[in-house]
Design a protein around this motif. Structure first.
Motif, PDB file in Angstrom:
ATOM      1  N   TRP A 128       0.835  -1.215   0.000  1.00 57.99           N
ATOM      2  CA  TRP A 128       0.000   0.000   0.000  1.00 57.99           C
ATOM      3  C   TRP A 128       0.865   1.258   0.000  1.00 57.99           C
ATOM      4  O   TRP A 128       0.555   2.242   0.674  1.00 57.99           O
ATOM      5  N   ARG A 131      -1.229   5.314  -1.686  1.00 60.15           N
ATOM      6  CA  ARG A 131      -2.701   5.348  -1.685  1.00 60.15           C
ATOM      7  C   ARG A 131      -3.147   6.487  -2.593  1.00 60.15           C
ATOM      8  O   ARG A 131      -2.643   7.609  -2.478  1.00 60.15           O
ATOM      9  N   ARG A 133      -6.437   8.332  -5.274  1.00 67.00           N
ATOM     10  CA  ARG A 133      -7.846   8.476  -5.624  1.00 67.00           C
ATOM     11  C   ARG A 133      -7.902   9.097  -7.013  1.00 67.00           C
ATOM     12  O   ARG A 133      -6.923   9.660  -7.505  1.00 67.00           O
ATOM     13  N   GLU A 159      -2.023   9.267   0.301  1.00 68.73           N
ATOM     14  CA  GLU A 159      -1.150   8.950   1.432  1.00 68.73           C
ATOM     15  C   GLU A 159       0.036   8.118   0.956  1.00 68.73           C
ATOM     16  O   GLU A 159      -0.091   7.314   0.022  1.00 68.73           O
ATOM     17  N   GLN A 161       2.906   5.366   2.316  1.00 71.27           N
ATOM     18  CA  GLN A 161       3.313   4.465   3.396  1.00 71.27           C
ATOM     19  C   GLN A 161       4.839   4.557   3.520  1.00 71.27           C
ATOM     20  O   GLN A 161       5.586   3.783   2.931  1.00 71.27           O
ATOM     21  N   ASP A 183      -6.333   2.628  -4.902  1.00 70.31           N
ATOM     22  CA  ASP A 183      -7.275   3.103  -3.879  1.00 70.31           C
ATOM     23  C   ASP A 183      -7.738   1.948  -2.997  1.00 70.31           C
ATOM     24  O   ASP A 183      -7.285   0.805  -3.154  1.00 70.31           O
ATOM     25  N   GLY A 184      -8.644   2.236  -2.063  1.00 69.16           N
ATOM     26  CA  GLY A 184      -9.100   1.232  -1.113  1.00 69.16           C
ATOM     27  C   GLY A 184      -9.844   0.079  -1.737  1.00 69.16           C
ATOM     28  O   GLY A 184      -9.962  -0.996  -1.133  1.00 69.16           O
TER      29      GLY A 184
END
Length: 291
Positions: A128, A131, A133, A159, A161, A183-184
């Motif tokens: 990850w 991150r 969008r 974001e 990591q 993304d998530g």
């Protein structure tokens, strides 16, 4: 003997700069002609290895626009650009990921390793790392309603990591990062490499952010601006001194400074050993942007 004395003098003059950067992180956006010319590719790898050997932690974020364009053309997939960004549908995203992660990234890693370094290739999907969008682009026009531009799978950083990168640094590895985020929901996005480099520099609290380009730096009336403050850079944009593709690069540098990066640099990657010349000489070769 004179030549040997000159070499010794150069080494001694670089000592204060080496001391300043010791154990610090330097994030480098690698792109442009420096990625295509064989001699410059080797020079870049040696510069990175030297930084690591003397106790500095280089982190590389690379582009790959020309390579992506070449592969899309080969596969007969049309490219469309809006506001300078490649519209990325699912088919194009597959090619972007294949080229950036599977080809360009591994070529850079291999070049560094073959010349004596220990590099590790990553994309934003690994741990990850990035991150993302979907990028929402809205263009405001005089006397007209704002225009919403759909760029498909073009993203922006949410974001970083940073722990993953820090761990690699501590273990002696050189991270080489492809600007692909997720993304998530697991959707993959193509992200501008300058923006990724700036976000990583901020997350790592890097001492420097360096953008390699195909120009000398920020120019004014044909002359290189060797140093400029954040405030003066913003004014130069508003006055039309900084124009075109240099605007997003400068804004990217300004954002990094506002988030704590000490200085940022825009330098000419077409010059051999450009990174060493910028960091370890008093005059440098490009433009530094500072607080």
């Amino acid at each position: 003997m004179d030549l040997e004395k000159q070499k010794a003098k150069i080494l001694l003059e670089s000592l204060p700069y080496i001391r300043e950067f010791y154990k610090k992180t330097v994030v480098i956006k690698y792109g442009g002609h420096a990625m295509l010319d064989e001699k410059l590719k080797k020079s870049f790898a040696l510069n990175i290895i030297l930084l690591k050997y003397i106790g500095i932690n280089p982190v590389i974020v690379h582009g790959g626009g020309p390579q992506i364009g070449k592969m899309l053309k080969k596969l007969k997939i049309d490219s469309e650009f809006k506001e300078g960004l490649r519209v990325t549908d699912e088919a194009t995203m597959d090619v972007v990921e294949m080229v950036l992660v599977g080809k360009v990234n591994k070529e850079i890693v291999n070049q560094i390793n073959l010349m004596g370094g220990t590099a590790v290739g990553l994309s934003g999907k690994d741990g990850w790392l990035i991150r993302a969008r979907k990028l929402e682009m809205v263009i405001s026009k005089d006397h007209a309603p704002p225009e919403i531009i759909d760029l498909g799978r073009v993203g922006e950083v949410v974001e970083i990591q940073s722990e993953l990168i820090s761990t690699l640094e501590e273990k002696g590895f050189i991270p080489v990062i492809a600007p692909v985020g997720v993304d998530g929901d697991g959707t993959t996005y193509n992200i501008n490499a300058d923006d990724v480099a700036a976000a990583i520099a901020c997350a790592l609290k890097a001492k420097r952010l360096i953008l390699l380009t195909d120009v000398a730096g920020i120019m004014s009336k044909g002359e290189l601006i060797s140093s400029i403050t954040r405030r003066d850079a913003l004014e130069a944009i508003s006055r039309g001194i900084i124009t075109g593709g240099m605007i997003p690069k400068v804004k990217c540098c300004i954002e990094a400074i506002e988030e704590g990066v000490e200085k940022t640099h825009i330098i000419d990657g077409r010059i051999e050993n450009s990174i060493i010349l910028e960091l370890f000489t008093k005059a440098g070769i490009g433009t530094e942007i500072l607080k």
